[in-house]
Design an enzyme around this catalytic site. Structure first.
Site, PDB file in Angstrom:
ATOM      1  N   ARG A  21       0.744  -1.203  -0.202  1.00 59.11           N
ATOM      2  CA  ARG A  21      -0.030  -0.092  -0.019  1.00 59.11           C
ATOM      3  C   ARG A  21       0.639   1.361   0.112  1.00 59.11           C
ATOM      4  O   ARG A  21       0.302   2.339  -0.230  1.00 59.11           O
ATOM      5  CB  ARG A  21      -0.858   0.044   1.179  1.00 59.11           C
ATOM      6  CG  ARG A  21      -2.121  -1.168   1.037  1.00 59.11           C
ATOM      7  CD  ARG A  21      -3.017  -0.846   2.166  1.00 59.11           C
ATOM      8  NE  ARG A  21      -2.751  -0.820   3.546  1.00 59.11           N
ATOM      9  CZ  ARG A  21      -2.575  -2.072   4.305  1.00 59.11           C
ATOM     10  NH1 ARG A  21      -2.914  -3.097   3.661  1.00 59.11           N
ATOM     11  NH2 ARG A  21      -2.124  -2.159   5.546  1.00 59.11           N
ATOM     12  N   ASN A  41      -3.707 -18.810  13.481  1.00 56.55           N
ATOM     13  CA  ASN A  41      -2.970 -19.865  14.522  1.00 56.55           C
ATOM     14  C   ASN A  41      -3.872 -19.845  15.722  1.00 56.55           C
ATOM     15  O   ASN A  41      -3.991 -20.932  16.268  1.00 56.55           O
ATOM     16  CB  ASN A  41      -1.541 -19.674  14.384  1.00 56.55           C
ATOM     17  CG  ASN A  41      -1.273 -18.300  14.542  1.00 56.55           C
ATOM     18  OD1 ASN A  41      -2.128 -17.518  14.606  1.00 56.55           O
ATOM     19  ND2 ASN A  41       0.105 -17.818  14.462  1.00 56.55           N
ATOM     20  N   CYS A  42      -4.456 -18.473  15.973  1.00 56.18           N
ATOM     21  CA  CYS A  42      -5.157 -18.578  17.283  1.00 56.18           C
ATOM     22  C   CYS A  42      -6.528 -19.436  17.357  1.00 56.18           C
ATOM     23  O   CYS A  42      -7.198 -19.719  18.353  1.00 56.18           O
ATOM     24  CB  CYS A  42      -5.379 -17.132  17.959  1.00 56.18           C
ATOM     25  SG  CYS A  42      -3.791 -16.294  18.170  1.00 56.18           S
ATOM     26  N   THR A 269      17.748  -5.054  12.856  1.00 57.86           N
ATOM     27  CA  THR A 269      18.777  -5.931  13.623  1.00 57.86           C
ATOM     28  C   THR A 269      20.254  -5.441  13.587  1.00 57.86           C
ATOM     29  O   THR A 269      20.557  -4.496  13.005  1.00 57.86           O
ATOM     30  CB  THR A 269      18.780  -7.240  12.878  1.00 57.86           C
ATOM     31  OG1 THR A 269      19.474  -7.321  11.757  1.00 57.86           O
ATOM     32  CG2 THR A 269      17.308  -7.938  12.738  1.00 57.86           C
ATOM     33  N   ILE A 274      18.437  -5.810   7.335  1.00 58.01           N
ATOM     34  CA  ILE A 274      17.617  -6.905   7.787  1.00 58.01           C
ATOM     35  C   ILE A 274      16.877  -6.596   9.092  1.00 58.01           C
ATOM     36  O   ILE A 274      17.329  -5.889  10.237  1.00 58.01           O
ATOM     37  CB  ILE A 274      18.779  -8.148   8.284  1.00 58.01           C
ATOM     38  CG1 ILE A 274      19.351  -8.532   6.959  1.00 58.01           C
ATOM     39  CG2 ILE A 274      17.901  -9.249   8.700  1.00 58.01           C
ATOM     40  CD1 ILE A 274      20.310  -9.889   7.176  1.00 58.01           C
ATOM     41  N   ASP A 279       6.860 -12.897  17.080  1.00 54.39           N
ATOM     42  CA  ASP A 279       7.273 -13.632  18.161  1.00 54.39           C
ATOM     43  C   ASP A 279       9.192 -13.688  18.550  1.00 54.39           C
ATOM     44  O   ASP A 279       9.368 -14.202  19.387  1.00 54.39           O
ATOM     45  CB  ASP A 279       6.536 -14.995  18.454  1.00 54.39           C
ATOM     46  CG  ASP A 279       5.145 -14.892  18.299  1.00 54.39           C
ATOM     47  OD1 ASP A 279       4.771 -13.745  18.557  1.00 54.39           O
ATOM     48  OD2 ASP A 279       4.779 -15.858  18.297  1.00 54.39           O
ATOM     49  N   TYR A 422     -23.364   3.013  30.188  1.00 56.12           N
ATOM     50  CA  TYR A 422     -24.182   2.229  31.199  1.00 56.12           C
ATOM     51  C   TYR A 422     -25.742   2.444  30.907  1.00 56.12           C
ATOM     52  O   TYR A 422     -26.334   3.287  30.447  1.00 56.12           O
ATOM     53  CB  TYR A 422     -23.946   2.800  32.578  1.00 56.12           C
ATOM     54  CG  TYR A 422     -25.043   2.674  33.453  1.00 56.12           C
ATOM     55  CD1 TYR A 422     -25.557   1.245  33.637  1.00 56.12           C
ATOM     56  CD2 TYR A 422     -26.020   3.553  34.231  1.00 56.12           C
ATOM     57  CE1 TYR A 422     -26.613   0.602  34.481  1.00 56.12           C
ATOM     58  CE2 TYR A 422     -26.933   3.242  35.211  1.00 56.12           C
ATOM     59  CZ  TYR A 422     -27.366   1.806  35.207  1.00 56.12           C
ATOM     60  OH  TYR A 422     -28.355   1.219  35.938  1.00 56.12           O
ATOM     61  N   LYS A 430     -21.940   2.053  38.513  1.00 59.27           N
ATOM     62  CA  LYS A 430     -20.649   1.949  39.077  1.00 59.27           C
ATOM     63  C   LYS A 430     -19.696   0.671  38.748  1.00 59.27           C
ATOM     64  O   LYS A 430     -20.187  -0.358  39.016  1.00 59.27           O
ATOM     65  CB  LYS A 430     -20.481   2.207  40.461  1.00 59.27           C
ATOM     66  CG  LYS A 430     -20.659   3.375  41.160  1.00 59.27           C
ATOM     67  CD  LYS A 430     -20.386   3.377  42.910  1.00 59.27           C
ATOM     68  CE  LYS A 430     -20.992   4.522  43.340  1.00 59.27           C
ATOM     69  NZ  LYS A 430     -21.353   4.602  44.693  1.00 59.27           N
TER      70      LYS A 430
END
Lengths: 549, 549
Positions: A21, A41-42, A269, A274, A279, A422, A430
């Site tokens: 993009r 994956n989840c 890095t 690179i 993860d 609420y 509350k």
């Protein structure tokens, strides 16, 4: 510009689409060693029970759809076996053989790999699986077709709990084994106890404080550290993950904590051109400012997008993560954000905690369920270090709000100021989050003093007398040993029964009435502390210590 | 110290109980002119349909329970008729007659009263009700026993919408009349359109832009400003509220905006030892810093507690309110926080808006439903002015998060940083709130340019060509007049069909694909803007302008 991305899930794919993009003319190649990119994956555990019925639903994008929309060159079954920074190229093993591909910029998004514990007999076992991707899932589904009866899950973290539930829902007898003294180690013990109780209530056998030490009979039997033998037709290994760093290390890229790839604020890095995200990288824990490994989809996606921005010349930097997570365990949700009490104390912080129970929506409107929240904070500055929640409904909302508060630098003094939606079906005037703030401020200002469940026995041994201000009819559901019963509504008139020279602790069911009692006694000159979380919390975490008449 | 509190609901009762917890020895008298204290006024409409089945459930506390627990002297049917600041006393009318009561501190929490519109024939009508308390509810329930067929609700604000739904659920034919050009005026027109469509889909007749001008035949017929006659067996008046200020004004207490009682940051009125809280006071709108009237339970409760703190000598101040509210309308929730686009522009702020559609939880997990969010922000500083949301599920969560973000001073640049709980049943790796942030940053940084639904026609008239990048099969569900159809996945190869000298607008279904198209075209040198919210939003607010083949 030619950009190669290694790894085609969360971080890698977010980087690829954002890059397109921003850089219509760039050549963008995504190399994925597995058969699928951009898969959910989840969602994998939920396919095991059939809660997610379509395997295709897990495959969010395909190479063809990504080519058509984003002009991305997505190559599954392409494993990068070597990075050559000197020539700015990677070596790729695919189904045809080995090829080289040059890059101008390289983004590593290899993810994490399952930690394989030291366990004798593991190699000889043919019924042990881990679950990180669709091929893993396919293997488990194939094994389930043989209709195993007994399943064992080793490791009671997020994925372990999800697998335990989904295998049970599928009809298997499930045992879950956790080395730590509790399930769900990201939570503190008393909050995790709600989860353990729910697992047991739904028929799962829970073993904590023990490890699987050895597998015998090709994995059909698991021997625990205490010598017990568990029969298992199907075993899931979910004892955690560690950064997939092999390629990076071999390329001379610096790694840090737990082998995580070190990157600067721009995901660069130690080797020029690179980058790395997801993860596999070491991030900054925003609350402590220390290095951390946080394996979660949300930061990975953000990092992928941000590294694309950086490469495209936009100003973006990694501000770090606080770590927010949730797991559904049958009818319960358990969630946390930031630091738990244990970690905050280990980090040397000045820590106070408070537990609050409330309803997910107005109690007078049908279907309200209990929300139990814990806040970890600095009692002097009011800084919020973390929060945890358990309950049937509305846990995600409260933890998301508190995660936002932490990110925004709000303190306990700001929580009562938060104005939430609420109407009876959605909340309360509350909210429990407001109540957390009120309670924490009371503690910070000395209006209330509390002791924690794990301090009760020691305080009693030091001579503090416990007063239970619940009504007599409530005592039948369980009561503390060595407590005086003195119902709150009688406390004013019967206060003369108490010894002004003695020190007291007050408890009720959930902590609200005992706080009223504490204030009444304090204002009458008594030395008194409130048992935080009161009877309900104590019963959750130490039911065996109570008396049931 | 002797403290008198006038008004025994939200603000007043929060003050009373907190006062007791801080001032055990104070004499605390709560004077309530009605029969009930501490009742659940937000729950009243749900009793009409029977969704809340027990009337007692609405009565949260009683004078007896408050006496027993908090030693409060709570007196229902005690109407304060006069305040005498000179003698520090109040005159009270009760069932026995008139009495005087002195005070050291006086807290006014009289609430707001229904606004009664100018309407000929109103006094002669015997079937017109408003709903602010339990006696009002009792009257409506009594009227419902006569089995009226046709009900009319005048005023389509929060309470009006709740009453319309609950009367419909009870089986009545319901017409709702709103003077403004849209229902739910706290929301912007296009967001309120979702609500209007839901009302209509559920069989409610919606009349906007008209007022009830006259009641004839003892209220059995309502004549609108356009001359139309509506038959009504039961009419609910819910055109808003105004501060109940009579007592205050007569006592010489200064009032301000809309007659609201003026207080300082410590809730002190212009008369010494007299405080005021709740719907009756003027507060500071935190975002604009201007005076405002905000009739909501959450701030009222907080103010009640804070005034108790102030009287007890604790440091507390009213920081103001942003106003967060939600309403359920059948299967839809609609919520807002802070300023809407209209109000923000009226306040002279530099305003940009963005609409985002997403799912309440992962799309690949069963039961995901659409969440539509709107963010109102400053495109230069990124300051968030307000947010609105509509959808079946998860609206309360997103607006609560955004309300927290506003209170915490977070900007659009912080929204992508928020880390939410994510597991498939609860959320997505990129939550719609994150997407709002990404989208808003794209606008702020000029990566994307948008036009709003209300600008489309004018832009087209100025010569901008609309391109619809949806797939051909989607056009059957409705399409724009004067649009070119050019599916996104063909755009790269067919871009040569477009005229580089022409200006374009792109639209898809929800705005995601059109943003991809916009970026593609921009990077190829085209002058192009994205239709914010795209076809789906346009169809919601202006369905009659579209073509259905």
């Amino acid at each position: 510009m030619k950009i190669i991305i290694v790894g085609g899930v969360a971080g890698g794919m977010s980087a690829a689409t954002r890059l397109r993009r921003l850089m219509e003319d760039a050549e963008i190649i995504v190399l994925e060693k597995g058969p699928f990119v951009s898969f959910a994956n989840c969602g994998l555990p939920y396919y095991v029970s059939g809660e997610i019925t379509q395997r295709d639903a897990l495959l969010v994008q395909t190479p063809a759809s990504l080519q058509a929309r984003f002009n991305l060159d997505v190559r599954p079954f392409h494993e990068v076996t070597k990075i050559s920074p000197a020539t700015k190229s990677v070596t790729i093993k695919n189904q045809q053989g080995t090829v080289e591909e040059s890059y101008d910029k390289l983004i590593l998004s290899p993810g994490a790999k399952p930690l394989i514990p030291e366990m004798a007999g593991l190699l000889a076992a043919d019924n042990v699986y881990s679950l990180r991707n669709v091929p893993d899932l396919d293997k488990i589904m194939e094994a389930l077709e043989k209709e195993p009866k007994q399943a064992t899950v080793i490791g009671a973290g997020f994925i372990g709990l999800e697998m335990a539930e989904n295998l049970k829902t599928r009809g298997l007898d499930v045992t879950i084994i956790e080395k730590a003294p509790q399930v769900l180690p990201p939570l503190d013990e008393e909050m995790a106890a709600f989860v353990e109780n729910e697992l047991k209530a739904k028929g799962i056998r829970v073993i904590t404080g023990e490890s699987a030490q050895e597998l015998i009979e090709a994995g059909k039997k698991i021997i625990l550290t205490n010598g017990e033998e568990i029969s298992s037709d199907l075993t899931i290994l979910s004892v955690g993950v560690r950064p997939e760093n092999t390629l990076a290390v071999e390329a001379g890229i610096e790694v840090g904590l737990g082998g995580g790839i070190l990157v600067d604020e721009n995901y660069q890095t130690s080797v020029s051109d690179i980058f790395a995200v997801g993860d596999a990288i070491v991030v900054k824990q925003q609350i402590t400012g220390k290095d951390a490994l946080i394996s979660l989809a949300s930061p990975a996606n953000r990092q992928g997008r941000q590294v694309a921005d950086v490469i495209a010349g936009l100003k973006r930097k990694n501000r770090g993560s606080i770590g927010t997570a949730i797991v559904r365990v049958f009818d319960l949700a358990a969630a946390s954000t930031g630091l738990n009490e244990r970690v905050a104390k280990q980090a040397g912080l000045d820590v106070q905690v408070i537990h609050v129970s409330g309803k997910d929506h107005a109690g007078y409107y049908p279907g309200a369920s209990e929300v139990t929240l814990k806040l970890v904070f600095d009692p002097t500055t009011g800084t919020i270090y973390g929060a945890q929640g358990v309950g049937a409904n509305g846990i995600d909302k409260r933890i998301d709000i508190l995660a936002t508060a932490i990110k925004g630098g709000l303190t306990i003094f700001d929580l009562p100021e938060l104005e939430f939606t609420y109407a009876p079906p959605f909340g309360s005037a509350k909210d429990p989050v407001n109540l957390l703030g009120y309670g924490a401020i009371n503690l910070a200002e000395g209006i209330s003093e509390s002791i924690q469940w794990y301090q009760l026995k020691a305080e009693q041994e030091k001579g503090r007398q416990l007063i239970d201000v619940r009504n007599p009819d409530e005592l039948a559901k369980g009561r503390f040993p060595n407590a005086i019963s003195l119902p709150l509504n009688q406390l004013r008139e019967r206060m003369n029964e108490l010894d002004p020279a003695k020190e007291y602790i007050v408890s009720c069911h959930s902590g609200l009435r005992s706080y009223v009692a504490e204030r009444m006694l304090k204002q009458n000159g008594f030395n008194v502390k409130n048992l935080d979380g009161a009877f309900a919390l104590y019963k959750t975490v130490r039911p065996e210590e109570l008396i049931y008449d």
